[in-house]
Design a protein around this motif. Structure first.
Motif, PDB file in Angstrom:
ATOM      1  N   ASP A  98     -31.629  64.641  67.462  1.00 57.43           N
ATOM      2  CA  ASP A  98     -30.827  63.646  66.744  1.00 57.43           C
ATOM      3  C   ASP A  98     -29.708  63.202  67.673  1.00 57.43           C
ATOM      4  N   ARG A  99     -29.783  61.958  68.114  1.00 59.84           N
ATOM      5  CA  ARG A  99     -28.807  61.436  69.076  1.00 59.84           C
ATOM      6  C   ARG A  99     -27.655  60.703  68.391  1.00 59.84           C
ATOM      7  N   SER A 100     -27.601  60.738  67.082  1.00 63.82           N
ATOM      8  CA  SER A 100     -26.612  59.931  66.367  1.00 63.82           C
ATOM      9  C   SER A 100     -25.181  60.330  66.702  1.00 63.82           C
TER      10      SER A 100
ATOM     11  N   ASP B 161     -25.798  54.630  70.662  1.00 68.50           N
ATOM     12  CA  ASP B 161     -25.376  55.890  71.274  1.00 68.50           C
ATOM     13  C   ASP B 161     -24.394  55.712  72.415  1.00 68.50           C
TER      14      ASP B 161
END
Length: 283
Positions: A201-203, A241
């Motif tokens: 999860d790059r949020s 991001d």
């Protein structure tokens, strides 16, 4: 208590109206105060132009942290900030991080400081070293003399893998995942290392913001607490991001050109929200 605070506001407004009072350098006034106001916690104004009523002090040592540079007396903040530090210390302990070394928070009544920061004024900012806590309780002298260590290669904008690896990346991930975090400022090389890592999860990466000088610590900034009507949040971070051209800019020469403009004059008491005069003068 509320009546006393309102009386202090009235008195402070009279003081502010006195000739020259509001033109004093706010950093000199706020750094001279050695204790908080009473009453509920109230962050007032913006991160770089404000103050705090009812600040609470972080303990010198706690479960999973030790505070540094005690002589600065910058271990003050909102209850939410103190709780955040404790929650992060607990979270990273489960990952095997030995403990947090806590740098500057804010002054007893917030406001501008004489050195080190333009922000940290409303009790919602904290610097956390990118160096694990030693296995012993640091002496007062060690807390003054130990230095945070840059995680960048000398003379480079890139991280040194011997000083910044999986443990440090996970520390920042945990710091960003806790509730209430608005931004975390890091050196551009740290941001790029995080961007190059494969995350399920790059949020969280959007909250990680590249900025000057954050090569040996991270600067965590919390959002204004619910109901803090006198507190001014920053704009929300842009979508995405932040790992594309926005980050590439920091690896050009453009951000590092000499600033030829004359330095801005220090903030005066009159530059701050009017309620900060009441905070400063409260007994």
């Amino acid at each position: 208590m509320q009546l006393r605070f309102l009386s202090a506001i009235f008195t402070a407004f009279l003081l502010l109206a006195a000739p020259g009072h509001g033109q004093q350098a706010a950093r000199d006034l706020f750094s001279a105060v050695t204790g908080p106001t009473g009453g509920p916690s109230m962050p007032i104004g913006s991160y770089a132009k404000g103050c705090i009523a009812g600040a609470v002090q972080l303990a010198t040592d706690g479960p999973g942290w030790q505070a540094m540079r005690l002589s600065r007396d910058r271990r003050w903040g909102t209850p939410e900030l103190v709780q955040y530090i404790g929650a992060l210390a607990q979270a990273v302990a489960h990952d095997g991080w030995p403990g947090l070394l806590v740098g500057d928070m804010g002054q007893p009544r917030g406001g501008p400081a004489k050195s080190g920061h333009a922000s940290h004024q409303i009790g919602l900012d904290v610097d956390l070293w990118l160096q694990p806590m030693p296995g012993h309780t640091l002496s007062a002298q060690e807390r003054e003399e130990l230095s945070a260590i840059s995680v960048l290669k000398q003379g480079s904008r890139d991280i040194d893998p011997s000083r910044f690896g999986e443990a440090e990346r996970l520390l920042i991930y945990r710091a960003a995942q806790l509730p209430g975090v608005a931004r975390i400022f890091v050196a551009p090389g740290i941001k790029r290392s995080l961007c190059q890592t494969r995350w399920r999860d790059r949020s969280f990466l959007g909250k990680i913001r590249p900025w000057y000088g954050h090569d040996d610590h991270i600067h965590v900034r919390l959002s204004c607490p619910t109901g803090a009507s006198s507190c001014q949040d920053q704009d929300v971070v842009p979508p995405g991001d932040g790992c594309g051209s926005e980050l590439d800019y920091w690896f050009t020469d453009a951000p590092y050109q000499p600033n030829t403009s004359p330095p801005a004059p220090p903030l005066t008491l009159a530059d701050l929200p009017k309620a900060c005069t009441a905070v400063l003068e409260a007994r």
